[in-house]
Motif scaffolding. Structure first.
Motif: not given
Length: 193
Positions: A72-91
């Motif tokens: 939610e702290n990231v602008e743009g759909a692609i960037q949000q999905l990138e962050k989501l993938i990054e954090v979910q994978t990290k977890l």
């Protein structure tokens, strides 16, 4: 609201279920691991099944809150999905025991499958909303948001399975980049490549 004692119980239960499985883990084992009296454990959770369900809900709620806050702290759909993938994978890399419990225990019983679906519904709807906004802003090709959300979640969740099955060290960063490459390059509109 979950307090520190409940967190200790859930973390102990998660570790023991991952190592021993649901059937071989006793409430006494969990109380000992969590460093709480057996009476306290039974007061808070009447049965091992009730504890399991509460633990799964709590763990998924923590997971969803962490990923949502990051994206939610990231602008743009692609960037949000990138962050989501990054954090979910990290977890997934940081907590492979949760993946092991999900793969070995939750899928085994129909009521647990329903619990998992119910608990993940909010998260998948969050992903769908990002995708829909990306489609509306012409950042993402017009695809089915529901299937794409499930696909992104599933692909990223598979990183956990990869950790569990691999006999060698796996790079979190390389895994994130691979997943981003597979999915995000394929869903971007060609003019955004």
């Amino acid at each position: 609201m979950t307090n520190q004692k409940d967190k200790a119980i859930f973390q102990a239960a998660l570790q023991l279920f991952a190592v021993n499985g649901f059937e071989r883990t006793t409430m006494e084992d969990i109380a000992s691991q969590a460093k709480v009296a057996k009476g306290t454990l039974f007061y808070r959770h009447k049965s091992k099944e009730e504890l399991f369900v509460s633990m799964i809900r709590w763990t998924i709620d923590q997971f969803v809150a962490t990923v949502k806050e990051s994206a939610e702290n990231v602008e743009g759909a692609i960037q949000q999905l990138e962050k989501l993938i990054e954090v979910q994978t990290k977890l997934s890399f940081e907590h492979p025991e949760f993946a092991k419990v999900l793969l070995s225990e939750v899928w085994g019983r129909q009521d647990r499958q329903l619990l998992l679906r119910e608990s993940l519904r909010e998260y998948l709807q969050f992903i769908e909303k990002i995708i829909q906004e990306g489609i509306e802003k012409k950042e993402i090709r017009p695809l089915g948001p529901e299937l794409l959300a499930v696909s992104i979640f599933g692909m990223t969740a598979a990183a956990s399975l990869r950790i569990l099955l691999s006999n060698q060290k796996i790079s979190y960063e390389a895994t994130v980049e691979e997943i981003k490459g597979y999915w995000l390059t394929g869903i971007k509109l060609s003019e955004n490549l």
